[in-house]
Design an enzyme around this catalytic site. Structure first.
Site: not given
Ligand code: PMM
Length: 296
Positions: A235, A275
């Site tokens: 991210k 994840r």
């Protein structure tokens, strides 16, 4: 108001030894491998639009150590426009069926009840709902009726303008309280407590600073007594941390070592699972963590 804390949550055991809390975190953290069948996801967008490529990648992640393959047909990256439900369903449903037929545990990453229902019919056993049930009022019914597990992620609005909603008094307390509201709504709709998994939702209506704060206090989410999923993989906040001197973020493909570091920190905090895009690397990191943890 009924307590939404899971039995045993918040006691000393839960805080200091989260792995001993039934249902909160398995001794072996779960790895959820990301399979986005979208043209525009920030990391793997466009790579798995072909059915054969998608199934092969899912199988590879399973072979590399993924416990769950998370199949998504709509990008949720900041600013992304929505696709319609028919397009979303057609992207995912055959891939879900193919992976489930091969014995893999499949989750469906969707905020839509109709897409979730089609994926469950095809063999998905987890609904990964980044809206925590807020985007579609029918989602709770689908989950309750089918008895699948439900990831309730913290969310404040769809991707197009979610970063405008990144305002908190105290991000850890606010996200926890909003997640507890989602748990209460799920329970009120007949969803089994045992089927819930919580996720603080890094990057969703969060600044980089919010993400760091949530990561640093992940144990407080674990202490709520539900399994906690952590999604930091590649991210932007990691790219910013590792940016060059001109302030340019580190490219998406070069954030893997940082992602692994965050995954190990999440294991330490008692997360149920992570994840991630790089399943093989995460499986190695998990092996290191497990070997260390076995000596404690
Ligand atoms: N992040 C993305 C998509 N789905 N689901 C959960 N539960 N948690 C997350 O943090 C999360 C998610 C966005 O990342 P992607 O574009 O790489 O899928």
């Amino acid at each position: 108001m009924r307590s939404v804390r899971a039995p045993g949550a918040g006691n000393v055991d839960a805080v200091t030894t989260p792995h001993s809390v039934p249902g909160a975190a398995p001794a072996r953290p779960q790895i959820m491998g990301i399979l986005n069948i979208t043209p525009d996801s920030f990391s793997d967008g466009g790579r798995y639009l072909d059915f054969g490529d998608a199934v092969a990648h899912g199988e590879q992640m399973g072979a590399d150590g993924a416990d769950v393959i998370d199949v998504g047909g709509e990008s949720t990256r900041p600013g992304a426009e929505r696709v319609d439900a028919v397009t979303e369903t057609s992207r995912v449903v055959d891939v879900v069926a193919a992976l489930a037929e091969r014995g893999l545990t499949v989750s469906i990453d969707t905020t839509r009840a109709a897409v979730a229902a089609a994926a469950i019919e095809a063999g998905a056993t987890i609904v990964n709902d980044v809206s925590g049930g807020l985007a579609d009022p029918d989602m709770a019914r689908v989950v309750a009726d089918t008895g699948v597990r439900w990831v309730l992620m913290h969310w404040r609005g769809h991707s197009a303008d979610m970063q405008l909603l990144a305002r908190y008094e105290n991000v850890v307390a606010d996200v926890k309280a909003e997640l507890e509201d989602r748990v209460e709504a799920a329970l009120d709709n007949g969803v089994d407590r045992e089927n819930l998994i919580l996720d603080p939702g890094l990057g969703f209506a969060k600044s980089a600073e919010h993400n760091w704060r949530l990561s640093a206090h992940l144990d407080e989410f674990v202490a709520l007594g539900y399994p906690v999923l952590f999604g930091s993989s590649r991210k932007t906040y990691l790219g910013r941390l590792l940016g060059d001197e001109s302030g340019k973020p580190r490219p998406v493909g070069q954030r893997e070592a940082a992602t692994l570091a965050t995954s190990v920190l999440a294991f330490e905090a008692g997360a149920w699972g992570v994840r991630v895009h790089d399943v093989a690397g995460t499986a190695d990191a998990r092996a290191v963590w497990l070997a260390t943890n076995a000596q404690r």
